[in-house]
Design an enzyme around this catalytic site. Structure first.
Site, PDB file in Angstrom:
ATOM      1  N   LYS A  43       0.831  -1.205   0.000  1.00  0.00           N
ATOM      2  CA  LYS A  43       0.000   0.000   0.000  1.00  0.00           C
ATOM      3  C   LYS A  43       0.868   1.257   0.000  1.00  0.00           C
ATOM      4  O   LYS A  43       0.640   2.192  -0.778  1.00  0.00           O
ATOM      5  CB  LYS A  43      -0.912   0.004   1.216  1.00  0.00           C
ATOM      6  CG  LYS A  43      -1.828   1.221   1.295  1.00  0.00           C
ATOM      7  CD  LYS A  43      -2.214   1.564   2.710  1.00  0.00           C
ATOM      8  CE  LYS A  43      -1.083   2.277   3.433  1.00  0.00           C
ATOM      9  NZ  LYS A  43      -1.497   2.817   4.752  1.00  0.00           N
TER      10      LYS A  43
ATOM     11  N   CYS B   5     -25.354   3.162   7.755  1.00  0.00           N
ATOM     12  CA  CYS B   5     -26.070   2.624   6.599  1.00  0.00           C
ATOM     13  C   CYS B   5     -27.340   3.410   6.290  1.00  0.00           C
ATOM     14  O   CYS B   5     -27.777   3.461   5.138  1.00  0.00           O
ATOM     15  CB  CYS B   5     -26.417   1.154   6.830  1.00  0.00           C
ATOM     16  SG  CYS B   5     -24.976   0.060   7.003  1.00  0.00           S
TER      17      CYS B   5
ATOM     18  N   CYS C 131     -26.474   6.169   3.903  1.00  0.00           N
ATOM     19  CA  CYS C 131     -25.688   5.776   2.731  1.00  0.00           C
ATOM     20  C   CYS C 131     -26.592   5.666   1.508  1.00  0.00           C
ATOM     21  O   CYS C 131     -27.680   5.063   1.564  1.00  0.00           O
ATOM     22  CB  CYS C 131     -24.983   4.441   2.992  1.00  0.00           C
ATOM     23  SG  CYS C 131     -23.967   3.879   1.609  1.00  0.00           S
TER      24      CYS C 131
END
Length: 341
Positions: free
Chosen positions: A238, A315, A318
């Protein structure tokens, strides 16, 4: 007088009865398959060459090129193929296949999901947008020094929140953040400067060892290749991919950290669930279009910091609530008391 068919399996297809022999085929050619032969077994490539059977197809079910296929080795001509009675039939299948596109596996509605994430990230209000590793380099320094700052920031950011990394980088820059200064600084002093970043004792060793390598082998600059960066102590995939993109402007892969790893699994963007960022990176790079590789890390990291957090994802706010497999599985059924309210 009819020819007797041999009983040997190896000769069963080449020695045929004269009454069944196809006059359009050369002498000794096997009988074309019956009408029950599947379309996939009669698959023909778009360049006019046929790919034998399903086991040796040029494109496998998962969209990858089969190295053992006739397309990559012997390329049989359709006019001589044993799978077609006439050239007209072969050309018909070729035209049908020209309409088909062999694409790698891709998750459903991924473009819609990505557009929704872009909309939620449009304010650029996540910590990564303000104090991300690429924002911590001294903008007044020369390009070589800025690349070194990016490398050190990435090394400090592992297992560390962005705010803690930014504070440590500020203290280092006040003391002069160069490879020479890092080598000459004592371990105890350097530890005081970078703590409380995660695993700061190990990172003291990584910084000093890497700085020495940069001085001896790269004239104080960072490596300009992915293998060179990965060879530095404490630098993982990464960090190396981000360093190549931010430091050299070259995209070498998708930088996958814990945020990208978590969100890719929640969204179903990996074909099979993965247990490590390295596995997630491999699966993402197998289908994500290359022009998006440089954008994915920043988008998903910021999305993970603001909406799709590890412990308690939001959520309910979202935009991908109806498309996210994780949201559907984690949605708890409403109790009878709430339903009656």
């Amino acid at each position: 007088m009819k020819r007797i068919v041999p009983t040997s399996p190896s000769c069963n297809r080449t020695a045929v009865r004269r009454s069944n022999r196809n006059p359009s085929l050369p002498e000794g050619k096997p009988i074309p398959p019956t009408a029950t032969t599947s379309t996939r077994e009669r698959r023909v490539a778009t360049d006019g060459t046929q790919t034998c059977d399903q086991n040796s197809a040029s494109i496998t079910r998962d969209g990858k090129l089969n190295a053992e296929s006739p397309l990559s080795k012997r390329k049989l001509n359709v006019t001589k193929s044993k799978y077609f009675k006439t050239e007209a039939e072969a050309k018909k299948v070729v035209e049908e296949d020209k309409k088909e596109e062999y694409l790698p596996w891709m998750p459903d509605d991924w473009l819609t999901v990505l557009d929704n994430i872009r909309s939620m990230r449009s304010k650029n209000d996540a910590p990564v947008d303000i104090i991300g590793c690429d924002k911590l380099a001294d903008s007044t320094a020369d390009a070589k020094t800025q690349r070194f700052h990016i490398l050190i920031a990435l090394m400090l950011s592992s297992q560390t929140k962005d705010a803690v990394t930014a504070a440590a980088m500020a203290r280092l820059k006040e003391c002069g953040l160069t490879p020479v200064s890092m080598v000459s600084t004592g371990d105890e002093t350097l530890g005081e400067l970078i703590s409380p970043v995660g695993f700061w004792r190990k990172k003291v060793c990584y910084i000093k060892q890497s700085s020495r390598i940069l001085i001896d082998e790269y004239s104080g600059d960072i490596p300009g290749t992915l293998p060179g960066l990965l060879a530095l102590p404490g630098v993982g995939p990464k960090m190396a991919h981000l360093c190549m993109r931010c430091g050299w402007g070259e995209v070498t892969g998708i930088a996958v950290d814990i945020h990208v790893h978590r969100i890719a699994n929640r969204l179903g963007w990996v074909r099979t669930p993965t247990r490590s960022p390295t596995d997630t990176q491999k699966q993402l790079e197998a289908w994500v279009p290359r022009p998006l590789w440089s954008q994915l890390n920043n988008l998903l990291v910021g999305f993970g910091q603001t909406v799709c957090s590890a412990a308690k994802p939001s959520c309910d706010v979202c935009l991908n609530l109806s498309l996210c497999p994780y949201a559907k599985l984690s949605k708890k059924p409403m109790s009878k008391k709430k339903r009656n309210m």
